[in-house]
Write a protein that holds these residues in place. Structure first.
Motif, short mmCIF file in Angstrom:
data_model
loop_
_atom_site.label_atom_id
_atom_site.label_comp_id
_atom_site.label_asym_id
_atom_site.label_seq_id
_atom_site.Cartn_x
_atom_site.Cartn_y
_atom_site.Cartn_z
N ALA A 366 0.72 -1.21 0.05
CA ALA A 366 0.14 -0.09 0.09
C ALA A 366 0.92 1.21 0.18
O ALA A 366 0.42 2.23 -0.34
CB ALA A 366 -0.73 -0.03 1.24
N LEU A 367 2.08 1.34 0.59
CA LEU A 367 2.75 2.31 0.50
C LEU A 367 3.45 2.85 -0.89
O LEU A 367 3.52 4.13 -1.11
CB LEU A 367 4.28 1.87 1.52
N GLY A 368 3.32 1.99 -1.58
CA GLY A 368 4.02 2.00 -2.99
C GLY A 368 5.33 2.90 -2.95
O GLY A 368 6.22 2.23 -2.37
N ASP A 369 5.54 4.05 -3.29
CA ASP A 369 6.74 4.57 -3.32
C ASP A 369 7.09 5.57 -2.17
O ASP A 369 7.93 6.22 -2.00
CB ASP A 369 7.11 5.77 -4.51
N ARG A 370 6.07 5.73 -1.31
CA ARG A 370 6.23 6.35 -0.14
C ARG A 370 7.28 5.57 0.90
O ARG A 370 7.49 4.43 1.00
CB ARG A 370 5.01 6.43 0.72
N VAL A 371 7.67 6.31 1.81
CA VAL A 371 8.72 5.57 3.03
C VAL A 371 7.92 5.91 4.32
O VAL A 371 7.43 7.03 4.61
CB VAL A 371 10.20 6.38 3.01
N LEU A 372 7.74 4.78 5.09
CA LEU A 372 7.16 4.73 6.48
C LEU A 372 8.33 5.00 7.44
O LEU A 372 9.44 4.11 7.26
CB LEU A 372 6.41 3.45 6.54
N VAL A 373 8.13 5.78 8.31
CA VAL A 373 9.17 5.68 9.41
C VAL A 373 8.54 5.92 10.73
O VAL A 373 7.36 6.83 11.12
CB VAL A 373 9.99 7.24 9.10
N GLU A 374 8.61 4.71 11.58
CA GLU A 374 8.18 4.70 12.89
C GLU A 374 9.25 5.02 13.76
O GLU A 374 10.28 4.46 13.93
CB GLU A 374 7.49 3.28 13.24
N ASP A 452 20.02 8.76 3.61
CA ASP A 452 20.04 7.60 2.56
C ASP A 452 18.83 6.80 2.44
O ASP A 452 18.81 6.03 1.18
CB ASP A 452 21.36 6.93 2.80
N LEU A 453 18.00 6.74 3.26
CA LEU A 453 16.78 5.70 3.04
C LEU A 453 15.53 6.42 2.52
O LEU A 453 14.62 5.81 1.95
CB LEU A 453 16.39 5.06 4.48
N LEU A 454 15.63 7.91 2.69
CA LEU A 454 14.46 8.75 2.57
C LEU A 454 14.39 9.23 1.09
O LEU A 454 13.34 9.05 0.30
CB LEU A 454 14.30 9.93 3.13
N GLY A 455 15.57 9.49 0.25
CA GLY A 455 15.67 10.13 -0.83
C GLY A 455 14.58 11.35 -0.84
O GLY A 455 14.74 12.29 -0.02
N VAL A 456 13.87 11.39 -2.01
CA VAL A 456 12.84 12.46 -2.11
C VAL A 456 11.45 11.92 -2.12
O VAL A 456 10.54 12.72 -2.49
CB VAL A 456 13.21 13.21 -3.60
N ARG A 457 11.25 10.76 -1.49
CA ARG A 457 9.88 10.30 -1.59
C ARG A 457 8.99 10.73 -0.71
O ARG A 457 9.59 11.17 0.34
CB ARG A 457 10.38 8.68 -1.49
N PRO A 458 7.68 10.56 -0.76
CA PRO A 458 6.80 10.94 0.30
C PRO A 458 6.87 10.21 1.52
O PRO A 458 7.34 9.03 1.48
CB PRO A 458 5.44 10.77 -0.42
#
Length: 681
Positions: A366-374, A452-458
């Protein structure tokens, strides 16, 4: 008894039914029966035993201020009635409340007085319980040595011998934990064995705790696998306990008891270098009260009438009555009504099944190109669990104390810039510089280790603790980037799957002055919208229009209640809408925009349970909430909202639309960037 007209006997039986329900773990039914009995008892004063039983239940549900009030009233009732035996019991109960509330000194004095009274009365079983609470208070005051351990074991044996089975199990578990701290692993194993039946036969809370202590013992023995299984079992038991509570407030407050067990399970996953498992268990440990079921407000006529009266009182208080005596009477009546509404809400039956677990693969898809940060705080450090491209990773973030200090500085500067329009140019410049510095410092602490994990993704952010109040778009990493803020990944996944269709409703309260202008400007962007502005923005009409709406936009004054967050309000033409009003909606708006100060704030309870307007609306089933975590000004907010809705109507997702509107905003930075996107985004 009813047929015979014996009202006192009826009330006594009602109270006894409540007592039996409490022993069976049915909190909602117990509270309902206790309240029925109290309606009669209130005429002549509640009997001491009724106050004691109610305080016991309130303590068990971690409603500590209410438990303290009931226990204190019980002590007074016993003293006034010269009920010596019940007075000692009431004092012991008050000691237990103070102990849970962290007031160990007060607990020690009350427990000691109760124990002495029990000894004088020859009640050895109660004296044993008093001694146990006394020893717990001494331990809480820092006396954790071999002598204290012997005292805990003696208390456990005495409780066992006198028939106090559940307190005896608790005491043996306390002894085992203290033995672990003192390095006596063999003794801890023996203590744990004395309480072995608690894992199978005890109440859910005790079963969960017994598994927790077993996990601690196994971990000290080097059996990480066994410790992991025991901790997992304990969390499952506690989750079952939370599912038995229907009211959101009870689930949020009750979840505090499992924080240490949740931390242990996460600690084990991180030690085993399995961030995927840590992320899975983070979903089970945090925000449990929000994810179990949508909250619903009682719809009985009495509650509805009380909510209407509350709105009238709030409206009159907002008008600042000239007579101080009348204002005081209104405040007293407001407190009485709020207490009544809360108590009815606590009686909401659970009526929910254990939710099916959401697989991490489903969330990743469901995230697709998003990055989840908990984000989570563990052992004095901030940690991040990052899910991107289906892979989970773990990073250590900045020092929590430094993070919280920078957040305090940022929020102070934000309120200084927006909340004080007469600030001097020099003071404004200093506040602007302070805000910019704090935002950069927070960004460095929270996001530099993840760059380095986030890039420019949502981004989909699940903060922890005070970080729920961060105005994220003020941080360089989030500026101009679609960012959704959620209690947990599970809540985000549920929000993504919620319905999004429905009509558009625009609401403007008579105050502040810009609200009507804002909504009329929005109506030009959304010409098919239903508009309720000025005197037409009455609570009943607004609620009716919002039910089933695709988009609801409310421009008004708002109040965040730290003392009673579910009564945080949106001030409309004829009073204030609270969470309890909105919880009566059959289907809340898919997208709710709160153009008001502090609409996105929540109180954060242990375990990251949230109580507040926006968090509760998400719990009701709303897909996305756009709200502010600070003060906002007039003109800048109107321009921001017009731009935001124009982008949404053009097809942009709310998180992307808000980020783009904020990046283009010309209003005060501290105001326009106070808004956050909560939920699906």
């Amino acid at each position: 008894y009813t047929e015979l007209g014996l009202a006192t006997a009826v009330a006594q039986v009602q109270h006894n039914r409540g007592f039996v329900a409490a022993q069976a773990g049915d909190v909602a039914a117990a509270l309902a029966w206790y309240d029925r009995a109290e309606r009669y008892f209130r005429r002549d004063g509640s009997p001491a035993v009724a106050l004691i039983d109610r305080a016991e239940l309130l303590l068990a549900t971690r409603l500590l201020p209410e438990a303290r009030a009931a226990a204190t009233a019980a002590v007074a009732a016993c003293a006034n009635g010269r009920l010596g035996s019940q007075l000692a019991q009431a004092r012991l109960l008050l000691a237990r409340v103070e102990l849970v509330a962290g007031q160990a000194g007060d607990a020690l004095r009350a427990a000691r007085a109760a124990r002495h009274a029990f000894v004088r009365q020859g009640r050895q079983n109660w004296a044993a319980l008093g001694r146990y609470v006394e020893v717990l208070a001494l331990t809480a005051l820092g006396r954790s040595d071999r002598r204290t351990l012997r005292a805990v074991r003696q208390a456990a044996s005495a409780l066992e011998a006198t028939g106090w089975l559940v307190p005896a199990w608790d005491a043996w578990l306390d002894a085992a934990q203290l033995a672990i701290r003192l390095g006596d692993i063999a003794g801890a194993r023996a203590d744990l064995e004395r309480s072995a039946r608690a894992r199978r036969r005890g109440p859910a809370r005790v079963r969960s705790r017994a598994w927790h202590v077993r996990a601690l013992v196994l971990l000290r023995m080097g059996d990480r696998g066994g410790a992991t299984r025991a901790a997992s079992a304990g969390l499952r038991e506690f989750e079952a306990h939370l599912l038995s509570l229907g009211a959101t407030e009870l689930r949020v407050r009750g979840a505090a008891e499992a924080t240490e067990l949740g931390a242990l399970r996460l600690r084990l996953a991180l030690a085993q270098r399995t961030p995927r498992q840590a992320l899975i268990w983070a979903q089970r440990c945090r925000a449990g009260a929000i994810r179990t079921a949508p909250i619903r407000s009682p719809t009985d006529p009495a509650t509805m009438a009380e909510l209407v009266e509350l709105r009238r009182i709030n409206a009159e208080l907002s008008a600042a009555p000239a007579d101080p005596g009348r204002a005081l009477r209104l405040l007293r009546r407001q407190s009485t009504l709020e207490d009544s509404v809360r108590r009815r809400a606590w009686q909401t039956p659970a009526g929910v099944r254990r939710p099916s677990a959401v697989a991490l693969s489903e969330i990743a898809s469901a995230l697709g190109d998003r990055v989840l940060v908990e984000m989570l705080q563990l052992d004095g450090q901030l940690h991040a669990l990052v899910l991107t491209g289906g892979r989970a990773r773990h990073r250590v973030l900045g020092d929590p104390a430094v993070v919280h200090a920078e957040l305090d500085a940022l929020r102070f500067a934000q309120r200084r810039l927006v909340g004080y329009p007469t600030v001097t140019p020099a003071s404004a410049a200093a506040a602007t510089a302070g805000l910019a510095y704090a935002a950069r410092a927070l960004d460095e602490l929270l996001f530099a280790p993840l760059a380095d994990l986030l890039g420019v993704r949502p981004l989909v952010l699940a903060p922890t603790g005070a970080l729920h109040a961060v105005p994220w778009s003020m941080l360089p990493t989030c500026r101009g980037r679609a960012t959704s803020v959620v209690p947990s990944a599970t809540v985000w996944y549920s929000a993504v799957r919620a319905a999004a269709a429905g009509p558009v409703v625009l609401v403007a309260a008579p105050a502040p002055r810009h609200a009507v202008d804002e909504v009329h400007a929005l109506a030009r962007v959304l010409p098919t919208a239903t508009v309720l502005a000025g005197a037409r923005a009455r609570c009943a009409d607004v609620l009716a229009a919002l039910d089933g709406a695709g988009i609801g936009h409310i421009a008004c004054h708002g109040t965040f209640r730290t003392d009673n967050p579910l009564f945080s309000g949106l001030h409309l033409a004829d009073g204030s809408l609270s969470v309890y009003d909105l919880a009566g909606l059959r289907r809340p708006p898919a997208l709710l925009v709160l153009s008001t100060c502090d609409g996105g704030l929540s109180t954060v309870h242990p375990g990251d349970g949230l109580l507040g307007l926006s968090a509760s609306v998400l719990g009701m089933g709303t897909r996305t909430v756009v709200a502010s975590v600070g003060p906002v000004d007039d003109a800048g907010t109107t321009a921001l909202m017009v731009d935001f809705h124009r982008r949404v109507s053009a097809g942009a997702a709310p998180a992307a639309a808000l980020a783009a509107a904020q990046a283009s905003a010309t209003g005060r930075f501290a105001s326009t960037h106070a808004f956050v996107c909560l939920g699906a985004g």
